[in-house]
Design a protein around this motif. Structure first.
Motif, PDB file in Angstrom:
ATOM      1  N   ALA A  85       4.156   5.351 -12.108  1.00  0.00           N
ATOM      2  CA  ALA A  85       3.568   4.978 -13.208  1.00  0.00           C
ATOM      3  C   ALA A  85       2.720   3.841 -12.888  1.00  0.00           C
ATOM      4  O   ALA A  85       3.034   3.025 -12.216  1.00  0.00           O
ATOM      5  CB  ALA A  85       4.840   4.878 -14.442  1.00  0.00           C
ATOM      6  N   ASN A  86       1.794   3.460 -14.016  1.00  0.00           N
ATOM      7  CA  ASN A  86       0.883   2.140 -14.173  1.00  0.00           C
ATOM      8  C   ASN A  86       0.292   2.074 -12.934  1.00  0.00           C
ATOM      9  O   ASN A  86       0.013   0.899 -12.418  1.00  0.00           O
ATOM     10  CB  ASN A  86       1.961   1.149 -14.382  1.00  0.00           C
ATOM     11  N   VAL A  87      -0.424   3.306 -12.153  1.00  0.00           N
ATOM     12  CA  VAL A  87      -1.339   2.838 -10.818  1.00  0.00           C
ATOM     13  C   VAL A  87      -2.642   2.883 -11.475  1.00  0.00           C
ATOM     14  O   VAL A  87      -3.739   2.498 -10.711  1.00  0.00           O
ATOM     15  CB  VAL A  87      -1.038   3.539  -9.819  1.00  0.00           C
ATOM     16  N   PHE A 119       6.481   1.861  -4.516  1.00  0.00           N
ATOM     17  CA  PHE A 119       5.331   1.040  -4.935  1.00  0.00           C
ATOM     18  C   PHE A 119       5.666  -0.141  -4.685  1.00  0.00           C
ATOM     19  O   PHE A 119       6.752  -0.707  -4.762  1.00  0.00           O
ATOM     20  CB  PHE A 119       4.828   1.502  -6.336  1.00  0.00           C
ATOM     21  N   GLU A 120       4.732  -1.357  -4.881  1.00  0.00           N
ATOM     22  CA  GLU A 120       4.972  -2.393  -4.996  1.00  0.00           C
ATOM     23  C   GLU A 120       4.349  -2.989  -6.306  1.00  0.00           C
ATOM     24  O   GLU A 120       3.160  -2.619  -6.585  1.00  0.00           O
ATOM     25  CB  GLU A 120       4.382  -3.131  -3.676  1.00  0.00           C
ATOM     26  N   THR A 128       0.686  -7.041 -13.242  1.00  0.00           N
ATOM     27  CA  THR A 128       1.124  -6.079 -14.312  1.00  0.00           C
ATOM     28  C   THR A 128       1.038  -4.592 -13.806  1.00  0.00           C
ATOM     29  O   THR A 128       1.190  -3.872 -14.369  1.00  0.00           O
ATOM     30  CB  THR A 128       0.325  -6.047 -15.616  1.00  0.00           C
ATOM     31  N   GLN A 129       0.426  -4.307 -12.463  1.00  0.00           N
ATOM     32  CA  GLN A 129       0.032  -3.070 -11.886  1.00  0.00           C
ATOM     33  C   GLN A 129       1.209  -2.714 -10.828  1.00  0.00           C
ATOM     34  O   GLN A 129       1.503  -3.379 -10.064  1.00  0.00           O
ATOM     35  CB  GLN A 129      -1.466  -3.199 -11.372  1.00  0.00           C
ATOM     36  N   ASN A 130       1.230  -1.498 -10.828  1.00  0.00           N
ATOM     37  CA  ASN A 130       1.827  -0.847  -9.539  1.00  0.00           C
ATOM     38  C   ASN A 130       0.908  -0.214  -8.449  1.00  0.00           C
ATOM     39  O   ASN A 130       0.091   0.076  -8.796  1.00  0.00           O
ATOM     40  CB  ASN A 130       3.013   0.338 -10.087  1.00  0.00           C
ATOM     41  N   VAL A 131       1.243  -0.998  -7.539  1.00  0.00           N
ATOM     42  CA  VAL A 131       0.313  -0.546  -6.281  1.00  0.00           C
ATOM     43  C   VAL A 131       1.000   0.244  -5.103  1.00  0.00           C
ATOM     44  O   VAL A 131       2.029  -0.082  -4.794  1.00  0.00           O
ATOM     45  CB  VAL A 131      -0.296  -1.978  -5.898  1.00  0.00           C
ATOM     46  N   LEU A 150       1.208   0.695  -1.475  1.00  0.00           N
ATOM     47  CA  LEU A 150       0.650   0.099  -0.107  1.00  0.00           C
ATOM     48  C   LEU A 150       0.459   0.863   1.071  1.00  0.00           C
ATOM     49  O   LEU A 150       0.452   2.112   0.732  1.00  0.00           O
ATOM     50  CB  LEU A 150       2.150  -0.989   0.413  1.00  0.00           C
ATOM     51  N   GLU A 151      -0.108   0.733   2.080  1.00  0.00           N
ATOM     52  CA  GLU A 151      -0.646   1.686   3.064  1.00  0.00           C
ATOM     53  C   GLU A 151       0.807   2.480   3.591  1.00  0.00           C
ATOM     54  O   GLU A 151       0.537   3.826   4.068  1.00  0.00           O
ATOM     55  CB  GLU A 151      -0.776   0.618   4.102  1.00  0.00           C
ATOM     56  N   GLU A 152       1.740   1.692   3.919  1.00  0.00           N
ATOM     57  CA  GLU A 152       2.995   2.538   4.160  1.00  0.00           C
ATOM     58  C   GLU A 152       3.223   3.608   3.272  1.00  0.00           C
ATOM     59  O   GLU A 152       3.956   4.819   3.728  1.00  0.00           O
ATOM     60  CB  GLU A 152       4.293   1.669   4.514  1.00  0.00           C
ATOM     61  N   HIS A 153       3.098   3.215   1.776  1.00  0.00           N
ATOM     62  CA  HIS A 153       3.488   4.409   0.843  1.00  0.00           C
ATOM     63  C   HIS A 153       2.568   5.669   0.859  1.00  0.00           C
ATOM     64  O   HIS A 153       2.948   6.903   0.943  1.00  0.00           O
ATOM     65  CB  HIS A 153       3.459   3.749  -0.541  1.00  0.00           C
ATOM     66  N   ILE A 154       1.281   5.340   1.316  1.00  0.00           N
ATOM     67  CA  ILE A 154       0.472   6.297   1.511  1.00  0.00           C
ATOM     68  C   ILE A 154       0.614   7.173   2.652  1.00  0.00           C
ATOM     69  O   ILE A 154       0.396   8.437   2.697  1.00  0.00           O
ATOM     70  CB  ILE A 154      -1.127   5.743   1.450  1.00  0.00           C
ATOM     71  N   GLU A 155       0.880   6.530   3.635  1.00  0.00           N
ATOM     72  CA  GLU A 155       1.254   7.202   5.039  1.00  0.00           C
ATOM     73  C   GLU A 155       2.315   7.937   4.915  1.00  0.00           C
ATOM     74  O   GLU A 155       2.468   9.198   5.428  1.00  0.00           O
ATOM     75  CB  GLU A 155       1.228   6.007   5.972  1.00  0.00           C
ATOM     76  N   GLU A 156       3.406   7.721   4.129  1.00  0.00           N
ATOM     77  CA  GLU A 156       4.695   8.347   4.072  1.00  0.00           C
ATOM     78  C   GLU A 156       4.229   9.780   3.112  1.00  0.00           C
ATOM     79  O   GLU A 156       4.805  10.840   3.615  1.00  0.00           O
ATOM     80  CB  GLU A 156       5.594   7.599   3.386  1.00  0.00           C
ATOM     81  N   ILE A 157       3.284   9.607   2.186  1.00  0.00           N
ATOM     82  CA  ILE A 157       3.079  10.744   1.584  1.00  0.00           C
ATOM     83  C   ILE A 157       2.217  11.755   2.473  1.00  0.00           C
ATOM     84  O   ILE A 157       2.444  12.857   2.359  1.00  0.00           O
ATOM     85  CB  ILE A 157       1.999  10.381   0.070  1.00  0.00           C
TER      86      ILE A 157
END
Length: 522
Positions: free
Chosen positions: A391-393, A425-426, A430-433, A435-442
């Motif tokens: 949420a909140n990206v 996410f990190e 106020t925003q959820n982001v 990171l590169e490692e999250h994108i790569e895992e997907i």
């Protein structure tokens, strides 16, 4: 100066300009002015560099043409070549650097508003009757130099514009360096910064880069070249351009955008990122009700989109449209999410991949949406993966979203991959982001297509049928965390100890009350 230093300097200068304008207008307005002037400077520098290249055999540079004995002949030749190569033409006295110089001649602001207005008009008119006319038409219509937002008097407006041009003139866009994209990246950075402060309207023109990167990587798996890429709700074009960064080559870019200002932003963004005018076609209309006639006859190898979430639409007049008729049901008027999906599926090439961001409701809502969902899975078997995002990206909304990945020719025809990345996410302010490692895992999980505890699950089509085509991710990916077992004996002993302490405290209070000659409170 390094690339990073150049980019930081450019960003700082852009924000200095924004601060000059900020007191007069809101973010949407000064965005249009800043980006419009950056684009004008970019066109001017490209024109100058190309003209110098043409004139090199004559031992001339573009600033030496004016007043030359063969001025008219030289300018006509340069114009012909420029319209073919660049798509537009600027005379030497119309270049950004010349206007900035005239505005600051003698150290004082000189009146250049009329000249500047004519130059911007001339850029568009130079393309009339040429192949690039549609791509450059009305590009500067949001750059209103007569607006009272620039100042109450003509002199006040002029002074502010001269200040903006002077700021920009100090920056070297480094266009001679073919490996550098300092300007393009900074331009996109600026669009993103405006989006983050633009509230609910931000989603109309910008998809956060982290989400763009996921979509772009999904549609380019195992590919290094694409014939074409398409975005039916292209906004400022960031998604289309992101796809180009994931492969060696994209043949052509296609998009549609209903907002005229954002449509202009997209065309500027394409040109600023060195996409030749012959290689992109952006159409300004409502995609669902008035799709581009040219696009409808085409099929696209990659489709990416971040449509407006649960938008209203008017399907009554297009119920027999080939994009929707096979389904037997239309997406509800109050929620156009599946209408965008149907449109994209229609446009998808047999060897193509589509990745689209949508609100979570599309996974489980019933009625017409449930019917369309079942048709896509049971009758067509196009759904390849469902990916849940945190949420909140997104700017302007905190709702959780998902990505649907679809293919017409699926390798894994007997299953659907579910990924729950909602807790990966990190938090940044106020925003959820992501990171590169999250994108790569997907992306790695999508490629390997494996079940991972509390993260992903490969569901058979039979399992999806058993769930009545409900795609709600928790039905497939178990993220339940068991609580630690409770030692009831230990809890009982703790309660006994507390009771003992309470009795001792009560006795002490009663003794104090007796000594003071007052009633006890219990």
């Amino acid at each position: 100066m390094s690339e990073d230093q150049k980019q930081q300097l450019l960003k700082q200068t852009l924000w200095n300009i924004a601060n000059d304008l900020r007191g007069n207008m809101d973010a949407d307005d000064f965005r249009d002015y800043i980006l419009g002037f950056i684009f004008y400077k970019y066109l001017s520098r490209k024109m100058e560099l190309y003209a110098n290249e043409i004139l090199e055999p004559d031992g001339l540079t573009y600033d030496q043409v004016e007043g030359h004995t063969q001025e008219d002949l030289l300018l006509n030749n340069i114009k012909d070549f420029s319209l073919e190569k660049l798509g537009y033409f600027l005379r030497p006295d119309e270049l950004f650097s010349e206007l900035a110089r005239r505005g600051n001649a003698g150290g004082k602001s000189k009146f250049i508003l009329d000249d500047l207005s004519k130059v911007l008009t001339n850029i568009e008119q130079s393309t009339m009757g040429s192949e690039s006319e549609e791509d450059f038409g009305n590009l500067f219509e949001d750059l209103d130099l007569t607006s009272s937002k620039l100042g109450k008097t003509e002199n006040a407006k002029n002074e502010l514009i001269v200040k903006v041009l002077s700021h920009l003139e100090t920056i070297d866009f480094d266009l001679e360096n073919s490996e550098s994209d300092v300007l393009g990246d900074a331009y996109e950075y600026l669009i993103g910064q405006f989006a983050s402060g633009a509230g609910k309207k931000a989603g109309e023109f910008y998809t956060p880069q982290q989400v763009s990167k996921i979509l772009a990587k999904l549609v380019t798996v195992d590919k290094n070249k694409l014939k074409n890429v398409y975005d039916p709700t292209c906004g400022s074009g960031s998604l289309l351009l992101r796809v180009a960064k994931e492969v060696k080559e994209v043949g052509e870019f296609f998009g549609q955008e209903s907002n005229p200002t954002t449509y202009n932003l997209c065309r500027m963004n394409m040109i600023m990122h060195e996409v030749h005018y012959k290689r992109f076609d952006i159409y300004n209309e409502d995609t669902l009700v008035n799709p581009s006639p040219k696009h409808l006859d085409m099929r696209f190898e990659a489709i990416v989109a971040n449509p407006p979430f649960s938008a209203t639409w008017k399907p009554d007049n297009i119920i027999n449209d080939d994009r929707f008729s096979a389904y037997g049901k239309m997406a509800p008027k109050s929620k156009a999410d599946f209408a965008f999906v149907q449109h994209m599926v229609f446009q998808l090439a047999d060897n193509g991949t589509m990745a689209c961001v949508l609100p979570h409701g599309v996974l489980f809502r019933g009625a017409a949406e449930g019917h369309i969902r079942q048709y896509l899975i049971e009758d067509r078997n196009y759904l390849d993966a469902v990916i849940g995002l945190p949420a909140n990206v997104f700017y302007g909304t905190s709702i959780p979203t998902c990505i649907l990945v679809m293919k017409k020719q699926r390798t894994h025809k007997d299953n659907i991959l579910f990924i729950d990345a909602s807790q990966h996410f990190e938090k940044v302010k106020t925003q959820n982001v992501l990171l590169e490692e999250h994108i790569e895992e997907i992306i790695d999980t999508y490629k390997t297509r494996e079940t991972k505890d509390k993260y992903s699950y490969v569901a058979t089509l039979d399992e999806v049928r058993e769930n009545d085509y409900n795609l709600n991710i928790p039905r497939y990916v178990d993220t339940f965390e068991e609580e630690e077992p409770v030692d009831l004996q230990a809890v009982s002993q703790e309660l006994q100890a507390l009771e003992h302490d309470i009795n001792d405290t009560d006795a002490a209070i009663a003794d104090f009350c007796k000594q003071l000659g007052i009633d006890t409170p219990f």
